[in-house]
Motif scaffolding. Structure first.
Motif, PDB file in Angstrom:
ATOM      1  N   ILE A  28      -5.211   3.925  -3.840  1.00  8.12           N
ATOM      2  CA  ILE A  28      -3.836   3.534  -3.497  1.00  8.12           C
ATOM      3  C   ILE A  28      -3.400   4.372  -2.304  1.00  8.12           C
ATOM      4  CG2 ILE A  28      -2.695   5.168  -5.098  1.00  8.12           C
ATOM      5  CD1 ILE A  28      -0.644   2.840  -5.597  1.00  8.12           C
ATOM      6  N   SER A  29      -2.836   3.695  -1.302  1.00  6.77           N
ATOM      7  CA  SER A  29      -2.351   4.449  -0.145  1.00  6.77           C
ATOM      8  C   SER A  29      -0.834   4.399  -0.145  1.00  6.77           C
ATOM      9  CB  SER A  29      -2.988   3.932   1.143  1.00  6.77           C
ATOM     10  OG  SER A  29      -3.021   2.525   1.174  1.00  6.77           O
ATOM     11  N   GLY A  30      -0.228   3.399   0.504  1.00  3.51           N
ATOM     12  CA  GLY A  30       1.233   3.328   0.482  1.00  3.51           C
ATOM     13  C   GLY A  30       1.771   2.684  -0.775  1.00  3.51           C
ATOM     14  N   GLY A  31       0.919   1.936  -1.468  1.00  2.74           N
ATOM     15  CA  GLY A  31       1.333   1.294  -2.703  1.00  2.74           C
ATOM     16  C   GLY A  31       2.222   0.074  -2.532  1.00  2.74           C
ATOM     17  N   GLY A 107       4.113   2.050   3.637  1.00  2.65           N
ATOM     18  CA  GLY A 107       2.887   1.283   3.880  1.00  2.65           C
ATOM     19  C   GLY A 107       2.046   1.921   4.969  1.00  2.65           C
ATOM     20  N   GLY A 111      -4.196   0.727   4.198  1.00  2.00           N
ATOM     21  CA  GLY A 111      -3.917  -0.197   3.104  1.00  2.00           C
ATOM     22  C   GLY A 111      -3.805  -1.618   3.606  1.00  2.00           C
ATOM     23  N   LEU A 154     -15.733  -4.187   3.424  1.00  4.72           N
ATOM     24  CA  LEU A 154     -15.803  -2.945   2.645  1.00  4.72           C
ATOM     25  C   LEU A 154     -16.553  -3.179   1.339  1.00  4.72           C
ATOM     26  CD1 LEU A 154     -12.157  -1.490   2.929  1.00  4.72           C
ATOM     27  CD2 LEU A 154     -14.231  -0.599   4.048  1.00  4.72           C
ATOM     28  N   GLU A 158     -16.195   2.071  -1.070  1.00  2.00           N
ATOM     29  CA  GLU A 158     -16.153   2.466   0.345  1.00  2.00           C
ATOM     30  C   GLU A 158     -14.689   2.563   0.789  1.00  2.00           C
ATOM     31  OE1 GLU A 158     -18.085  -0.389   2.892  1.00  2.00           O
ATOM     32  OE2 GLU A 158     -18.201   1.023   4.587  1.00  2.00           O
ATOM     33  N   LEU A 160     -11.756   2.976   3.742  1.00  4.51           N
ATOM     34  CA  LEU A 160     -11.410   2.913   5.153  1.00  4.51           C
ATOM     35  C   LEU A 160     -10.830   4.272   5.542  1.00  4.51           C
ATOM     36  CD1 LEU A 160      -9.631  -0.069   6.867  1.00  4.51           C
ATOM     37  CD2 LEU A 160      -9.124   2.274   7.519  1.00  4.51           C
ATOM     38  N   TYR A 183       6.908 -12.144   5.992  1.00  8.68           N
ATOM     39  CA  TYR A 183       5.542 -11.887   6.431  1.00  8.68           C
ATOM     40  C   TYR A 183       5.269 -12.880   7.571  1.00  8.68           C
ATOM     41  CZ  TYR A 183       3.835  -8.843   2.616  1.00  8.68           C
ATOM     42  OH  TYR A 183       3.602  -7.796   1.753  1.00  8.68           O
TER      43      TYR A 183
HETATM   44  C1  LIG Z   1       8.890  -6.103   0.918  1.00  9.65           C
HETATM   45  C2  LIG Z   1       7.589  -6.028   1.647  1.00  9.65           C
HETATM   46  C3  LIG Z   1       7.475  -6.627   2.886  1.00  9.65           C
HETATM   47  C4  LIG Z   1       6.289  -6.551   3.590  1.00  9.65           C
HETATM   48  N1  LIG Z   1       6.230  -7.169   4.792  1.00  9.65           N
HETATM   49  C5  LIG Z   1       5.063  -7.094   5.495  1.00  9.65           C
HETATM   50  C6  LIG Z   1       4.948  -7.688   6.774  1.00  9.65           C
HETATM   51  O1  LIG Z   1       5.896  -8.257   7.306  1.00  9.65           O
HETATM   52  N2  LIG Z   1       3.768  -7.608   7.417  1.00  9.65           N
HETATM   53  C7  LIG Z   1       2.691  -6.945   6.865  1.00  9.65           C
HETATM   54  O2  LIG Z   1       1.653  -6.879   7.487  1.00  9.65           O
HETATM   55  N3  LIG Z   1       2.781  -6.370   5.663  1.00  9.65           N
HETATM   56  C8  LIG Z   1       3.933  -6.411   4.966  1.00  9.65           C
HETATM   57  N4  LIG Z   1       4.000  -5.800   3.744  1.00  9.65           N
HETATM   58  C9  LIG Z   1       2.824  -5.117   3.217  1.00  9.65           C
HETATM   59  C10 LIG Z   1       2.811  -3.674   3.713  1.00  9.65           C
HETATM   60  O3  LIG Z   1       2.556  -3.638   5.087  1.00  9.65           O
HETATM   61  C11 LIG Z   1       1.768  -2.864   2.987  1.00  9.65           C
HETATM   62  O4  LIG Z   1       1.987  -1.583   3.437  1.00  9.65           O
HETATM   63  C12 LIG Z   1       0.313  -3.195   3.213  1.00  9.65           C
HETATM   64  O5  LIG Z   1      -0.003  -4.500   2.950  1.00  9.65           O
HETATM   65  C13 LIG Z   1      -0.588  -2.349   2.312  1.00  9.65           C
HETATM   66  O6  LIG Z   1      -0.517  -1.037   2.685  1.00  9.65           O
HETATM   67  P1  LIG Z   1      -0.302   0.083   1.610  1.00  9.65           P
HETATM   68  O7  LIG Z   1      -0.553   1.352   2.319  1.00  9.65           O
HETATM   69  O8  LIG Z   1       0.995  -0.058   0.966  1.00  9.65           O
HETATM   70  O9  LIG Z   1      -1.514  -0.211   0.616  1.00  9.65           O
HETATM   71  P2  LIG Z   1      -1.644  -0.198  -0.955  1.00  9.65           P
HETATM   72  O10 LIG Z   1      -0.673  -1.113  -1.566  1.00  9.65           O
HETATM   73  O11 LIG Z   1      -1.655   1.193  -1.448  1.00  9.65           O
HETATM   74  O12 LIG Z   1      -3.085  -0.785  -1.075  1.00  9.65           O
HETATM   75  C14 LIG Z   1      -3.391  -2.107  -0.713  1.00  9.65           C
HETATM   76  C15 LIG Z   1      -4.839  -2.433  -1.066  1.00  9.65           C
HETATM   77  O13 LIG Z   1      -5.733  -1.758  -0.214  1.00  9.65           O
HETATM   78  C16 LIG Z   1      -6.579  -0.880  -0.940  1.00  9.65           C
HETATM   79  N5  LIG Z   1      -6.656   0.341  -0.145  1.00  9.65           N
HETATM   80  C17 LIG Z   1      -5.630   1.131   0.231  1.00  9.65           C
HETATM   81  N6  LIG Z   1      -6.066   2.096   1.055  1.00  9.65           N
HETATM   82  C18 LIG Z   1      -7.391   1.916   1.208  1.00  9.65           C
HETATM   83  C19 LIG Z   1      -8.403   2.584   1.970  1.00  9.65           C
HETATM   84  N7  LIG Z   1      -8.116   3.649   2.738  1.00  9.65           N
HETATM   85  N8  LIG Z   1      -9.656   2.131   1.891  1.00  9.65           N
HETATM   86  C20 LIG Z   1      -9.956   1.057   1.132  1.00  9.65           C
HETATM   87  N9  LIG Z   1      -9.073   0.383   0.426  1.00  9.65           N
HETATM   88  C21 LIG Z   1      -7.779   0.796   0.460  1.00  9.65           C
HETATM   89  C22 LIG Z   1      -5.892  -0.698  -2.272  1.00  9.65           C
HETATM   90  O14 LIG Z   1      -6.808  -0.434  -3.304  1.00  9.65           O
HETATM   91  C23 LIG Z   1      -5.214  -2.044  -2.464  1.00  9.65           C
HETATM   92  O15 LIG Z   1      -6.139  -2.972  -2.954  1.00  9.65           O
HETATM   93  C24 LIG Z   1       5.172  -5.862   3.030  1.00  9.65           C
HETATM   94  C25 LIG Z   1       5.285  -5.253   1.783  1.00  9.65           C
HETATM   95  C26 LIG Z   1       6.480  -5.321   1.091  1.00  9.65           C
HETATM   96  C27 LIG Z   1       6.571  -4.642  -0.237  1.00  9.65           C
END
Ligand SMILES: Cc1cc2nc3c(=O)[nH]c(=O)nc-3n(C[C@H](O)[C@H](O)[C@H](O)COP(=O)(O)OP(=O)(O)OC[C@H]3O[C@@H](n4cnc5c(N)ncnc54)[C@H](O)[C@@H]3O)c2cc1C
Lengths: 264, 793
Positions: A28-31, A107, A111, A154, A158, A160, A183
Motif C-alpha cells: 500500500i502506498s497512498g491508499g 496518492g 501506486g 509487474l 515485485e 515499483l 477521472y
Molecule cells: C476521490 C478520488 C479521485 C481520484 N481521481 C483521480 C484522477 O483524476 N486521476 C487519477 O489518475 N487518479 C485518481 N485517483 C486515484 C489516485 O491517483 C491514486 O492515488 C492512485 O490511483 C493510486 O495511488 P496510491 O498511492 O493511492 O496507491 P494505493 O491505493 O496505495 O495502491 C494502488 C495499487 O497499487 C499497488 N501498489 C502501490 N504501490 C506499489 C508499488 N510501489 N509497487 C507495486 N505495487 C504498488 C497496491 O497494492 C494497489 O494494488 C483518485 C482517487 C480518489 C480516491
C-alpha cells in the motif's frame, strides 16, 4: 474491511521479502485506490505492506537528461516540484490535475502506475514520454509495462521503485474529465523527445495506448491541425452511461489537438 | 459604556447560531450517539431487482463470533410501512395500496430491499455474518422502467396492483378542456422526461433503537425531518406502540432535501429488534446503501398540449403523466405527481382550463418520493419548456409570450382552474428586475463574442410559481392527506427573561435555530443569545408536523407568533398590575412595557421574574408563569415565485456546458434573514443545475443500479454552478401573520427550465427543440454532431 496483518518495512528488500513470501499480501502506498477497495470488501489481502517507511522510494531528482521520481512521491509533490516544472511542465500539470487536494496529498506515482487504472492520468505520461519503470529487480520500458486493464508487467512480489522520465523537447497533456468521477474520460499526452514523437491516449479504452497515426502526423508536422484530421476508430473505445464509444473516439482527437496546442 | 446594540431581529443577517458546533465538528448526529451496551445492525439487502425467496439459511451466520440475533421476514410480522396520502382513481375508487413490509415477506422487489437484519457486538462482525447468510432466490423477470412495467405481459410486482398500476387519477374538466382546444389557433404538443434523481444528503441515514424494559419505553434516534410523524406512523401503523411509550429523537441531521421525511424500514427494524434483544441497536447506512435505499425523486414522463389563440393567449393545457412510484409506496409518494404537481400547472399564467391525468406505476426500483420541490419542479419544468417551445412555434418573443399570459399584479387573489388560490405576486416586476440584473438585452453581443471563440452561448428564462407552506389541513384532508398539516410553537419564557422555543419543525441545515430565534428577538427585544430553539425530540416538543414543503417559517413561525401574542397579552396584564394601570393602557415594544403617554415603564426581565416569583401579583386573576403554546393551521398555501435566468456556454468540441452566470429574483414574501435566504436559494439552484446538467439515476434493464456511487452519479460541484446572483423582491403573503412565503425549494423549482432553455437556445442553429435532462457533454455532443452531419450532407 476484512482483517489483515500490517507491516511497515524500512527497505525495499524487506518489503519484497514479505510480499514474495505471501502471494495474498499487498503493498500500500497512498491508499487512495486500495483503501476504498478494502472498505468495500472488494479485496481480501492477508497482509498489507505499507511502503511509507521506505526512504529510498521517496523524492524527485534530475539525473542528466532524466527526471527520476521515486514510487512513493505524492502527486502534490510532483505538481509543485521545481525540477519537474522546469523540465517537463506537462507532467507537473498532469499531477496537479489528479483528483482533489486530499487525493493529491496522499496518492503516489508508484501506486497510480502500478494500478494502471484505464482512467488514470499518469500512465499516459509514462507511455508518451517513453519512461522507464525501475522495479525492485529490473528496468521495464513503458511500451512493455502497461498490459491491459489494471494489468502491468509487474510480477507478484515485485515493487515499483521509481519512474525515469527522459526530458522531452515538447510535451503537452489534455483530458476530458468524466463528469461524475472526474477521472479521465479521454486524454492525450503528446511528446517529442530526441526527435521522436509519441502520443499516448488514456481514459478512452481498456488500457492506455499509443496512437500511431497521430504520431506519424505529428512527426510530419507538429501542430494541432496535423492531428485534427486523424480519426480514432470507435471499435475498442469504452462505452458506458457517461459516453458512447463514438463520443470517446471523437474526444481522443479533440484532446490530442489540445495537448499539442498546450505543448506549444 | 455599553457596547452598541446590534439589531438581530427581522431583516438582519446575524451569523448562524448553529454554525459554531457544525463547523467545529461538534454537531450531535445520530451516529454520534452511543447507548450503553449498544449492538450494531447490518441489513442484508437483495442483490436482485425481483425475486422470490425460496429459503433463508441463517444457521452458519448465527454461529459466528459476536452475533446477537438475526431476524428475517418470518420473524418480524408487523404492520406495513404506511402511505400517508390516499389518491382516488378517475372512477372514484381508491388507489391500489400494496403492503410494504419492513423485512421482505417471501419476495424482494428492488435491489436493496431488506431480506434480513444481523445484529452483533460490532459492525464488522454483523457484516461478516450477513455475508454468511445463504438466501435461495428464484430470480424473476424485472420491470425497471415504467414502459416495461406497463407493457402487456409485464412481470407483476404486487398481487394487489394489476398491470403494476397504483392509480389513474385526474383533475379538471375534460369537456371544457377539449372545447378550448377546438377553438385554438395554435396547439403546441410535446413530450418530456423529468429525470430520476438520488437525493444524497451529506449525512447518510442512521437509526438507533433503544428499549427500557423497566418502563416499557421505546426510544428511536433517527435522521428524520419530522420525528412526530415517524412516531405516529411507526407507533400506530407498524409496531403498535402507543405514543406515551415511544420517544423519537431526531438530533442534528445533515441534510434531508425530502429524503428524510419518510418512515423507513430500518427505523421500525431497530425499534422492534431492540425490544426483542433488550439492548440498544445502531444502524448507520454507508453511501452504497444510501444510493439503493433512500427514496429517489422525480421520474415522470409527460405528454403535454397547449392551446393558444392568434395572439398567443393560452386557452387550455392538457397534461398526461406517468409517474414512477418504485417498488413500494413511500410515505408521501402518491401526492407528489398529483396534488403537489398537477395543481401547479397554471404556473404564473391565466390559462383558463387545465386538465391533467396521472398514472402511477410500480417498478422494480427504489421507492420514489418527495425530493426538494416535490412535484413543483416537474410542473415548472414542463410549463416553462412548453412556453419556450410555444414561443418558437408561434414566432412570438418568449418574454412577450410570458408577459401576455401573466396573471396581472392586480388580479390577486387569483383562483386557478386547478384548485389553488394564489394570494399575492408580481410577476412583471420579478421579471423586469431579473432581466436587468442578467443584462438580457446585452446577450446577443455576448453570443457573438463567444461564437468568435468557437463557443455556443445561450440564455434561458423561467418565470415560475410554487405552492408551499404546507398546508391547510382541511384542504389537504379533502384531497386525501391522512394527516393534519398545522404546526405547533411553544414559547417558554424563563424567570430571568431568556426564552426557549419548542417547535415542531426540524432544522437539518436550514438555520432555524437562527431564523426562528430572530422572530423572538424582534418581538420581545431580547438579544439572540437569549433565545434557544428546541426541536427534534417528541419528549420535549408538543406534537408538530416537521419540516418539508418550505413550511417551517410560514407555518411553524406563524405558530410561534400566535404563542408570542399570548405571552405579550399576559405580560401586559402583569405589567399593568405592577404599574397600577389598566391593561389597555400598557403598550409593549421590544422589551419595554410602558403606560401609554407616561414615562412609567417596566422591563421585560422584571415581568418575567414577577411571573415566576409572584409575590406582588394578581394571583386571583392570572396564573403564574410565562409559558404559552399555540397551534397554527394555515389558511392557504403560500406562493413564492419569481424569475430565474441562466446563461450558458457550450463547447461544441466536447459538448460540455459551462454555467456562465445564473440570476434569480425570487419573491419569498418577507425576508427574515437575507443571508440565510440567499444560502437557501443558492443551494436550491445548485441542485436545479445538478438536475439539468449532471444528475440522473440509471438502472439497467435487469434493475441493477448503474449510478450507484459518486463514481457514476454526478453531484454538482462548486465549479459546475457558476456565478449565482440571488435577489429577492417582496410581496407579502396575505394570510399569515409574518407575511412570509418560504424559500427552501424555490431554487430547485425555478432553475432547471432556465438552464435547459439556455442550452436549447445555445443550440438554436442545430434545429433543436428540446434536450432531456441531464444535458451531459456526451448527449450535447451527439446533438451537435448529428446537426453538423445533417448540415454537411
Ligand atoms: C476521490 C478520488 C479521485 C481520484 N481521481 C483521480 C484522477 O483524476 N486521476 C487519477 O489518475 N487518479 C485518481 N485517483 C486515484 C489516485 O491517483 C491514486 O492515488 C492512485 O490511483 C493510486 O495511488 P496510491 O498511492 O493511492 O496507491 P494505493 O491505493 O496505495 O495502491 C494502488 C495499487 O497499487 C499497488 N501498489 C502501490 N504501490 C506499489 C508499488 N510501489 N509497487 C507495486 N505495487 C504498488 C497496491 O497494492 C494497489 O494494488 C483518485 C482517487 C480518489 C480516491
Amino acid at each position: 474491511m476484512y482483517d489483515f496483518e500490517y507491516h511497515k518495512p524500512t527497505s525495499v528488500a524487506d518489503a519484497v521479502k514479505i510480499l514474495s513470501a505471501d502471494s495474498d499480501a499487498r503493498p500500500i502506498s497512498g491508499g487512495q485506490t486500495l483503501l476504498p477497495a478494502l472498505k468495500h470488501r472488494l479485496n481480501k489481502p492477508t497482509s498489507v505492506v505499507d511502503l511509507s517507511g521506505i526512504a529510498e522510494l521517496k523524492g524527485i531528482k534530475r539525473d542528466g537528461d532524466k527526471i527520476v521520481i521515486g514510487a512513493m512521491t505524492r502527486h502534490a509533490d510532483v505538481a509543485n516540484s521545481a525540477e519537474v516544472k522546469a523540465a517537463i511542465p506537462a507532467l507537473a500539470q498532469l499531477a496537479g490535475s489528479i483528483g482533489d487536494n486530499q487525493v493529491r496529498n496522499r496518492g503516489t506515482i508508484g501506486g497510480s502506475v502500478s494500478n494502471n487504472d484505464p482512467a488514470a492520468d499518469y500512465p499516459s505520461a509514462v507511455l508518451a514520454l517513453n519512461a522507464t519503470i525501475v522495479t525492485s529487480k529490473r528496468r521495464i520500458a513503458a511500451d512493455d509495462f502497461f498490459q491491459g486493464m489494471f494489468t502491468t508487467a509487474l510480477d507478484a512480489g515485485e515493487l515499483l521503485v521509481a519512474v525515469e522520465f527522459p526530458v522531452p523537447e515538447k510535451a503537452g497533456y489534455a483530458k476530458m474529465k468524466n463528469p461524475a468521477s472526474r477521472y479521465v474520460m479521454a486524454g492525450a499526452f503528446v511528446a517529442k523527445t530526441g526527435g521522436q514523437v509519441r502520443v499516448a491516449i488514456n481514459g478512452a479504452a481498456a488500457c492506455v495506448f499509443r496512437q500511431a497515426e497521430m504520431e506519424k502526423a505529428l512527426a510530419a508536422s507538429w501542430s494541432p491541425a496535423a492531428v485534427a484530421g486523424v480519426v480514432q476508430p470507435a471499435d475498442d473505445m469504452n462505452s458506458d452511461i457517461h459516453g458512447s464509444a463514438e463520443y470517446r473516439a471523437h474526444l481522443v482527437t479533440v484532446m490530442a489537438k489540445r495537448a499539442v496546442a498546450a505543448a506549444g | 459604556m455599553n457596547a452598541p446594540v446590534v439589531f438581530e431581529g427581522i431583516g438582519a443577517s446575524p451569523k448562524r447560531k448553529e454554525d459554531l458546533r457544525f463547523l467545529s465538528g461538534r454537531g450531535n448526529y445520530t451516529d454520534d450517539i452511543n447507548r450503553p451496551n449498544q449492538t450494531y445492525a447490518v441489513m442484508l439487502r437483495s442483490p436482485h431487482a425481483h425475486a422470490a425467496i425460496r429459503g433463508i439459511n441463517t444457521a452458519a451466520a448465527a454461529a459466528m463470533p459476536g452475533v446477537v440475533a438475526i431476524y428475517t421476514g418470518g420473524d418480524m410480522v408487523v404492520g406495513s410501512l404506511p402511505c400517508g396520502w390516499l389518491i382516488h382513481n378517475k372512477d372514484g375508487s381508491p388507489m391500489n395500496e400494496p403492503g410494504h413490509p419492513p423485512l421482505a415477506q417471501g419476495k424482494v422487489r428492488h435491489v436493496g430491499d431488506i431480506v434480513a437484519v444481523v445484529i452483533a457486538e460490532t459492525r464488522p462482525q454483523a457484516r461478516d455474518a450477513a455475508e454468511a447468510i445463504a438466501v435461495d432466490y428464484e430470480v424473476l423477470p424485472a420491470a425497471t422502467s415504467m414502459a416495461a412495467a406497463l407493457a402487456a405481459g409485464a412481470p407483476l410486482l404486487h398481487e394487489g396492483a394489476p398491470g403494476n398500476v397504483c392509480y389513474d387519477w385526474h383533475i379538471g374538466d375534460l369537456a371544457v378542456n377539449q372545447a378550448a382546444f377546438a377553438q385554438a389557433k395554435h396547439v403546441v404538443e410535446f413530450e418530456l422526461v423529468n429525470n430520476r434523481l438520488i437525493p444524497n444528503a451529506m449525512e447518510p441515514r442512521a437509526a438507533i433503537g433503544d428499549y427500557d424494559r423497566t418502563t416499557d419505553q421505546h426510544t428511536l434516534y433517527t435522521t428524520s425531518q419530522n420525528p412526530h410523524v415517524i412516531r405516529l406512523l411507526m407507533g400506530a401503523f407498524v409496531l403498535q406502540i402507543p405514543e406515551h411509550k415511544l420517544r423519537v429523537v431526531a438530533p442534528d441531521v445533515g441534510g434531508g432535501f425530502g429524503s428524510k421525511i419518510f418512515h423507513y424500514a430500518e427505523e421500525a427494524i431497530v425499534t422492534w429488534a431492540a425490544a426483542r434483544i433488550n439492548r440498544p441497536i445502531k444502524w448507520t447506512a454507508d453511501r452504497t446503501e444510501s444510493f439503493m435505499s433512500d427514496a429517489h425523486g422525480r421520474d415522470h414522463v409527460t405528454k403535454a398540449k397547449l392551446a393558444m389563440d392568434e395572439q398567443g393567449k393560452f386557452l387550455g393545457l392538457h397534461v398526461s403523466t406517468t409517474a414512477n412510484m418504485g417498488a413500494y409506496l413511500s410515505t408521501f409518494a402518491t401526492s407528489v405527481p398529483t396534488y403537489l404537481s398537477a395543481t401547479l400547472l397554471a404556473g404564473v399564467y391565466t390559462t383558463p382550463t387545465i386538465y391533467a391525468e396521472v398514472k402511477a406505476v410500480f417498478t422494480n426500483t427504489v421507492p420514489v418520493d418527495a425530493y426538494r420541490g416535490a412535484g413543483r419542479p416537474e410542473a415548472t419544468f414542463l410549463l416553462e419548456r412548453l412556453v419556450d417551445i410555444a414561443a418558437k412555434q408561434t414566432g412570438i418573443d418568449k418574454l412577450e409570450l410570458r408577459r401576455r399570459n401573466f396573471i396581472p399584479a392586480d388580479a390577486f387573489p387569483y383562483q386557478t382552474p386547478v384548485a389553488l388560490q394564489y394570494d399575492s405576486g408580481d410577476y412583471q416586476s420579478t421579471l423586469a428586475q431579473a432581466l436587468k440584473t442578467a443584462d438580457w438585452d446585452g446577450f446577443e453581443a455576448r453570443r457573438k463574442a463567444a461564437a468568435a471563440q468557437g463557443k455556443l452561448r445561450g440564455i434561458g428564462i423561467s418565470t415560475y410559481i410554487e405552492a408551499c407552506g404546507i398546508a391547510p389541513s382541511a384542504v389537504a384532508g379533502a384531497l386525501g392527506a391522512r394527516a393534519g398539516l398545522y404546526e405547533v410553537g411553544a414559547i417558554r419564557v424563563h424567570p430571568t427573561g431568556s426564552v426557549s422555543v419548542l417547535t415542531g419543525t426540524h432544522s437539518h441545515g436550514q438555520g432555524h435555530e437562527t431564523t426562528l430565534a430572530q422572530l423572538v428577538t424582534d418581538r420581545f427585544g431580547i438579544p439572540l443569545s437569549q433565545v434557544d430553539i428546541v426541536h427534534g425530540d417528541t419528549d420535549r416538543v408538543p406534537f408538530g408536523m416537521g419540516t418539508y414543503g418550505s413550511r417551517s417559517l410560514a407555518v411553524g413561525g406563524s405558530a410561534m407568533v400566535k404563542a408570542m401574542d399570548k405571552i405579550v397579552l399576559k405580560a401586559r396584564r402583569i405589567a399593568a398590575h405592577l404599574m397600577e394601570a389598566s391593561v389597555d393602557d400598557v403598550e409593549f415594544d421590544r422589551g419595554t412595557f410602558r403606560v401609554a403617554g407616561t414615562d412609567k415603564t417596566k422591563a421585560w426581565g422584571e415581568i418575567a421574574l414577577t411571573a415566576y416569583v409572584p409575590h406582588n401579583y394578581p394571583i386571583e386573576e392570572i396564573e403564574p408563569g410565562l409559558d404559552e403554546t399555540a397551534f397554527y393551521d394555515p389558511k392557504n398555501f403560500t406562493y413564492p415565485g419569481g424569475c430565474h435566468i441562466c446563461e450558458v456556454e457550450i463547447d461544441p468540441d466536447t459538448g460540455h456546458t459551462t454555467v456562465i452566470n445564473f440570476t434569480a429574483v425570487d419573491d419569498v414574501g418577507r425576508v427574515i434573514n437575507p443571508m440565510i435566504v440567499e444560502g437557501q436559494v443558492q443551494g436550491g439552484i445548485a441542485q436545479g443545475i445538478g438536475q439539468a446538467l449532471l444528475e440522473t439515476c440509471s438502472y439497467d434493464a435487469d434493475g441493477q443500479l448503474l449510478s450507484g456511487s459518486f463514481m457514476d452519479y454526478t453531484m454538482p460541484r462548486a465549479d459546475d454552478v457558476g456565478t449565482l446572483s440571488v435577489a429577492t423582491h417582496e410581496t407579502l403573503c396575505t394570510h399569515n401573520p409574518l407575511g412570509v412565503k418560504g424559500c427552501g425549494e424555490v431554487g430547485a423549482i425555478g432553475s432547471p427550465p432556465a438552464v435547459i432553455n439556455a442550452v436549447v437556445d445555445a443550440l438554436r442553429d442545430y434545429g433543436v427543440t428540446h434536450v432531456e435532462m441531464p444535458a451531459t457533454p456526451a448527449k450535447l455532443w451527439h446533438i451537435i454532431n448529428s446537426g453538423r452531419r445533417a448540415a454537411a450532407e
